[in-house]
Design an enzyme around this catalytic site. Structure first.
Site, PDB file in Angstrom:
ATOM      1  N   ASP A   1      38.423  15.139 -28.040  1.00 58.28           N
ATOM      2  CA  ASP A   1      39.069  15.670 -29.712  1.00 58.28           C
ATOM      3  C   ASP A   1      37.870  14.720 -30.144  1.00 58.28           C
ATOM      4  O   ASP A   1      37.907  13.246 -30.015  1.00 58.28           O
ATOM      5  CB  ASP A   1      40.523  14.787 -29.857  1.00 58.28           C
ATOM      6  CG  ASP A   1      40.827  15.913 -31.282  1.00 58.28           C
ATOM      7  OD1 ASP A   1      40.444  15.934 -31.894  1.00 58.28           O
ATOM      8  OD2 ASP A   1      42.044  16.149 -30.962  1.00 58.28           O
TER       9      ASP A   1
ATOM     10  N   ARG B   1      50.269  21.381 -38.467  1.00 54.85           N
ATOM     11  CA  ARG B   1      50.402  20.516 -37.350  1.00 54.85           C
ATOM     12  C   ARG B   1      51.613  19.501 -37.574  1.00 54.85           C
ATOM     13  O   ARG B   1      51.912  18.591 -36.713  1.00 54.85           O
ATOM     14  CB  ARG B   1      49.554  19.785 -37.336  1.00 54.85           C
ATOM     15  CG  ARG B   1      49.274  19.065 -38.417  1.00 54.85           C
ATOM     16  CD  ARG B   1      47.433  18.798 -38.228  1.00 54.85           C
ATOM     17  NE  ARG B   1      47.322  18.129 -37.539  1.00 54.85           N
ATOM     18  CZ  ARG B   1      46.053  17.235 -37.122  1.00 54.85           C
ATOM     19  NH1 ARG B   1      45.512  17.706 -37.336  1.00 54.85           N
ATOM     20  NH2 ARG B   1      45.731  16.105 -35.910  1.00 54.85           N
TER      21      ARG B   1
ATOM     22  N   HIS C   1      38.480   7.625 -36.471  1.00 62.49           N
ATOM     23  CA  HIS C   1      39.082   8.031 -37.706  1.00 62.49           C
ATOM     24  C   HIS C   1      38.811   6.066 -38.241  1.00 62.49           C
ATOM     25  O   HIS C   1      39.051   5.898 -40.146  1.00 62.49           O
ATOM     26  CB  HIS C   1      40.222   8.656 -37.983  1.00 62.49           C
ATOM     27  CG  HIS C   1      40.518  10.127 -37.658  1.00 62.49           C
ATOM     28  ND1 HIS C   1      39.762  10.591 -38.744  1.00 62.49           N
ATOM     29  CD2 HIS C   1      40.745  10.628 -36.616  1.00 62.49           C
ATOM     30  CE1 HIS C   1      39.983  11.508 -38.847  1.00 62.49           C
ATOM     31  NE2 HIS C   1      40.420  12.010 -37.832  1.00 62.49           N
TER      32      HIS C   1
ATOM     33  N   ASP D   1      50.998  16.648 -30.422  1.00 66.02           N
ATOM     34  CA  ASP D   1      50.338  16.662 -31.390  1.00 66.02           C
ATOM     35  C   ASP D   1      49.188  18.317 -31.267  1.00 66.02           C
ATOM     36  O   ASP D   1      49.164  18.611 -30.472  1.00 66.02           O
ATOM     37  CB  ASP D   1      49.225  15.211 -31.224  1.00 66.02           C
ATOM     38  CG  ASP D   1      48.475  15.265 -32.083  1.00 66.02           C
ATOM     39  OD1 ASP D   1      48.575  14.935 -33.481  1.00 66.02           O
ATOM     40  OD2 ASP D   1      47.383  14.544 -31.954  1.00 66.02           O
TER      41      ASP D   1
ATOM     42  N   ASP E   1      36.457  19.737 -29.944  1.00 67.60           N
ATOM     43  CA  ASP E   1      37.058  20.585 -30.593  1.00 67.60           C
ATOM     44  C   ASP E   1      36.606  20.690 -32.806  1.00 67.60           C
ATOM     45  O   ASP E   1      36.563  21.260 -32.925  1.00 67.60           O
ATOM     46  CB  ASP E   1      39.172  20.560 -31.363  1.00 67.60           C
ATOM     47  CG  ASP E   1      38.958  18.992 -31.326  1.00 67.60           C
ATOM     48  OD1 ASP E   1      38.087  18.091 -31.358  1.00 67.60           O
ATOM     49  OD2 ASP E   1      40.155  18.645 -31.609  1.00 67.60           O
ATOM     50  N   HIS E   2      35.508  19.519 -32.618  1.00 68.94           N
ATOM     51  CA  HIS E   2      34.496  19.353 -33.744  1.00 68.94           C
ATOM     52  C   HIS E   2      34.060  17.776 -34.088  1.00 68.94           C
ATOM     53  O   HIS E   2      34.476  17.023 -32.674  1.00 68.94           O
ATOM     54  CB  HIS E   2      35.731  19.280 -35.182  1.00 68.94           C
ATOM     55  CG  HIS E   2      37.060  17.757 -34.787  1.00 68.94           C
ATOM     56  ND1 HIS E   2      36.859  16.162 -35.199  1.00 68.94           N
ATOM     57  CD2 HIS E   2      38.815  18.486 -34.788  1.00 68.94           C
ATOM     58  CE1 HIS E   2      37.966  15.957 -34.988  1.00 68.94           C
ATOM     59  NE2 HIS E   2      38.611  16.832 -34.497  1.00 68.94           N
TER      60      HIS E   2
ATOM     61  N   ASP F   1      38.954  10.724 -31.253  1.00 67.95           N
ATOM     62  CA  ASP F   1      39.176  11.140 -32.328  1.00 67.95           C
ATOM     63  C   ASP F   1      39.669  10.003 -32.793  1.00 67.95           C
ATOM     64  O   ASP F   1      38.890   9.741 -34.241  1.00 67.95           O
ATOM     65  CB  ASP F   1      39.679  12.624 -32.773  1.00 67.95           C
ATOM     66  CG  ASP F   1      40.370  12.406 -33.365  1.00 67.95           C
ATOM     67  OD1 ASP F   1      39.638  13.222 -34.939  1.00 67.95           O
ATOM     68  OD2 ASP F   1      40.957  12.592 -34.365  1.00 67.95           O
ATOM     69  N   LYS F   2      40.977   9.479 -32.683  1.00 69.26           N
ATOM     70  CA  LYS F   2      41.611   9.148 -33.541  1.00 69.26           C
ATOM     71  C   LYS F   2      41.391   7.495 -33.737  1.00 69.26           C
ATOM     72  O   LYS F   2      41.272   6.696 -34.414  1.00 69.26           O
ATOM     73  CB  LYS F   2      42.650   8.980 -32.920  1.00 69.26           C
ATOM     74  CG  LYS F   2      43.986  10.866 -32.805  1.00 69.26           C
ATOM     75  CD  LYS F   2      45.277  10.016 -31.944  1.00 69.26           C
ATOM     76  CE  LYS F   2      45.091  10.759 -31.864  1.00 69.26           C
ATOM     77  NZ  LYS F   2      45.949  12.169 -32.450  1.00 69.26           N
TER      78      LYS F   2
ATOM     79  N   HIS G   1      36.229  13.770 -39.674  1.00 66.77           N
ATOM     80  CA  HIS G   1      35.861  15.439 -39.615  1.00 66.77           C
ATOM     81  C   HIS G   1      34.455  15.168 -40.080  1.00 66.77           C
ATOM     82  O   HIS G   1      34.502  15.464 -41.153  1.00 66.77           O
ATOM     83  CB  HIS G   1      36.565  15.982 -38.570  1.00 66.77           C
ATOM     84  CG  HIS G   1      37.486  15.623 -38.275  1.00 66.77           C
ATOM     85  ND1 HIS G   1      38.762  16.267 -37.885  1.00 66.77           N
ATOM     86  CD2 HIS G   1      38.144  14.223 -37.634  1.00 66.77           C
ATOM     87  CE1 HIS G   1      39.619  16.108 -37.529  1.00 66.77           C
ATOM     88  NE2 HIS G   1      39.076  15.411 -37.413  1.00 66.77           N
TER      89      HIS G   1
ATOM     90  N   GLU H   1      43.939  17.312 -22.489  1.00 69.29           N
ATOM     91  CA  GLU H   1      43.090  16.321 -23.884  1.00 69.29           C
ATOM     92  C   GLU H   1      42.648  14.848 -23.738  1.00 69.29           C
ATOM     93  O   GLU H   1      43.780  13.980 -24.204  1.00 69.29           O
ATOM     94  CB  GLU H   1      43.916  16.939 -24.456  1.00 69.29           C
ATOM     95  CG  GLU H   1      42.886  16.269 -26.644  1.00 69.29           C
ATOM     96  CD  GLU H   1      43.747  16.322 -27.126  1.00 69.29           C
ATOM     97  OE1 GLU H   1      43.471  16.468 -28.870  1.00 69.29           O
ATOM     98  OE2 GLU H   1      45.725  15.737 -27.061  1.00 69.29           O
TER      99      GLU H   1
ATOM    100  N   THR I   1      46.214  19.454 -30.789  1.00 65.31           N
ATOM    101  CA  THR I   1      45.485  19.957 -29.860  1.00 65.31           C
ATOM    102  C   THR I   1      46.581  20.666 -28.703  1.00 65.31           C
ATOM    103  O   THR I   1      46.855  22.109 -28.471  1.00 65.31           O
ATOM    104  CB  THR I   1      44.463  19.061 -29.580  1.00 65.31           C
ATOM    105  OG1 THR I   1      44.302  18.558 -29.728  1.00 65.31           O
ATOM    106  CG2 THR I   1      43.665  20.116 -28.247  1.00 65.31           C
TER     107      THR I   1
ATOM    108  N   SER J   1      41.839  19.613 -35.651  1.00 61.53           N
ATOM    109  CA  SER J   1      41.665  19.453 -34.085  1.00 61.53           C
ATOM    110  C   SER J   1      42.665  20.925 -34.111  1.00 61.53           C
ATOM    111  O   SER J   1      42.807  21.208 -33.408  1.00 61.53           O
ATOM    112  CB  SER J   1      42.992  18.763 -34.027  1.00 61.53           C
ATOM    113  OG  SER J   1      42.128  17.623 -33.775  1.00 61.53           O
TER     114      SER J   1
HETATM  115 ZN   LIG Z   1      40.909  14.019 -36.324  1.00 64.35          ZN
END
Ligand SMILES: [Zn+2]
Length: 439
Positions: free
Chosen positions: A40, A156, A314, A143, A352-353, A310-311, A403, A305, A145, A91
């Site tokens: 992610d 989501r 952030h 979550d 995913d991004h 990602d988290k 993102h 995953e 994904t 995501s």
């Molecule tokens: Zn994110």
């Protein structure tokens, strides 16, 4: 006594036919497996930062050893006008495109933009075709994904019973004829194995009545495989990450003291003690593969995953992202070991991004001035090989980075002839996996 030439020839032909029969049957009946590994937020910046820290600038990760390297363009559309493109994904829409082959809007869990239509996922198609299914994540299993592979929701955020009171979850409520929360849909699903976090969203009695074997500790996971469906929930929410900055350091603004720029102190990454009590992504992947592969003549689809690359980005915590990328790399090692030496298991690694982190010169190569520094936040990381790595986060000035819209990497253990593309979009990735699983 010598046999006649004809008899000997007939014998050879018969022998060949007998020997080749089981071989041919075997080739036709070999189970086909797909292991889709999603980092992610794992763009090329994240991979490079992690490689520099974990293996050194000249080192190699397991992902670097995959022979096929391609790219995936992430497609997203506007919620109110699905004809209009949006250039940065979340995501939910990204996983939905991989799971269903349909491009949708942000926040969607296997549902179409605007229409709320449920989109059939590769997991559901697999179940219909007798292909076993599994998912493993370091996030809550509800979550975005994993949810996109397991459930359908307009948003989501509709993860468990408590979230369903939110206005945005109204159409998904059971009493409105909806499918219920993501946790409810997982609890009533036919998935063979699902491992991760998110215990707060589940009701153990419902799981039991639906035939799930609930696993809640690292020790209990060791006793796999169990007969029947397995749900492993190892924390209330997302699983704790493996690495953190020493003294909890993260990226900070630079100071200008009137004379010169003052960079935040350099720091190393250290193990997070909170991660000791939860299984690693590697262990969960190992257990899921063993569970899915046991006495399986049709094959399986497994989604893995690493969620917190990602988290942690952030939150501007590069050590957290590095540790989660290492987890992905180790899980990949397990998948490749399983897939070694045959073409029956397709292993794909993608993201995913993109994310906010950017590897920048440290110190700046520009002439010294008060403007020669990042206007975002900077982390200066001491690498084990003795370097200093500048990681800048500058997508916004809020408490939470956003993102980015870059194309993402795709690595595979081989390129199946069906559906090969020089560059993929996510619906093409969905088709590739589906063709490979012969469904
Ligand atoms: Zn994110």
């Amino acid at each position: 006594m010598l046999l006649s030439v004809e008899k000997r020839l007939l014998g050879v032909v018969l022998l060949f036919a007998i020997l080749s029969l089981p071989l041919r049957l075997h080739a036709q009946e070999n189970p086909k497996n797909v292991i889709l590994i999603i980092g992610d937020g794992m763009d090329d910046q994240q991979i490079t930062i992690a490689r520099n820290y974990l293996r050194g600038a000249g080192g190699r990760l397991a992902i670097d050893r995959l022979p096929i390297r391609s790219a995936v363009q992430v497609l997203t559309v506007d919620e109110s006008n699905p004809e209009k493109p949006v250039y940065v994904a979340d995501s939910a829409n990204s996983a939905t495109a991989m799971a269903t082959g349909v491009v949708t809007s942000r926040g969607r869990i296997a549902t179409a933009a605007q229409s709320n239509l449920a989109l059939k996922s590769i997991t559901e198609i697999a179940i219909e075709n007798g292909v076993r299914t599994g998912a493993v994540t370091t996030a809550s299993v509800t979550d975005a994904t994993p949810a996109s592979f397991l459930a359908h929701s307009v948003n989501r955020g509709c993860q468990g019973a408590i979230n369903m009171r939110k206005e945005k979850c109204t159409v998904d409520r059971l009493e409105r004829g909806g499918k219920g929360s993501i946790a409810h849909q997982i609890s009533t699903s036919s998935i063979d194995i699902l491992l991760g976090g998110g215990r707060q969203h589940f009701d153990a009695s419902i799981l039991k009545s639906q035939g799930f074997h609930l696993v809640e500790s690292k020790e209990a996971l060791e006793h796999l495989p169990y007969n029947g469906k397995v749900l492993g929930l190892f924390s209330e929410g997302d699983l704790p990450v493996q690495l953190r900055g020493e003294n909890n350091h993260k990226a900070e603004f630079l100071d200008f003291d009137g004379q010169s720029i003052v960079a935040p102190p350099a720091f190393s990454c250290i193990p997070n003690p909170l991660a000791r009590n939860v299984p690693s992504l590697k262990t969960m992947t190992e257990k899921a593969i063993a569970h899915l592969d046991r006495n399986n003549e049709r094959g399986f689809f497994l989604m893995v995953e690493s969620a917190s690359i990602d988290k942690q980005a952030h939150r501007r915590q590069p050590c957290g992202s590095i540790g989660e990328l290492e987890q992905l790399d180790e899980a990949l090692g397990v998948a490749l070991e399983f897939a070694a030496g045959d073409t029956n298991t397709l292993v794909l690694v993608t993201a995913d991004h993109g994310q906010a982190a950017q590897l920048v010169p440290y110190p700046s190569m520009l002439p010294k001035s008060e403007n020669a520094f990042s206007i975002g936040r900077l982390a200066v990381i001491k690498t084990p090989e003795g370097g200093l790595m500048g990681v800048s986060y500058a997508t916004n000035n809020a408490a939470y980075e956003e993102h980015t819209g870059t194309q993402v990497p795709l690595m595979m253990n081989f390129m199946p002839p069906e559906g090969a593309q020089p560059v993929f979009d996510q619906p093409q990735l969905f088709s590739l996996m589906r063709f490979f699983l012969r469904m």
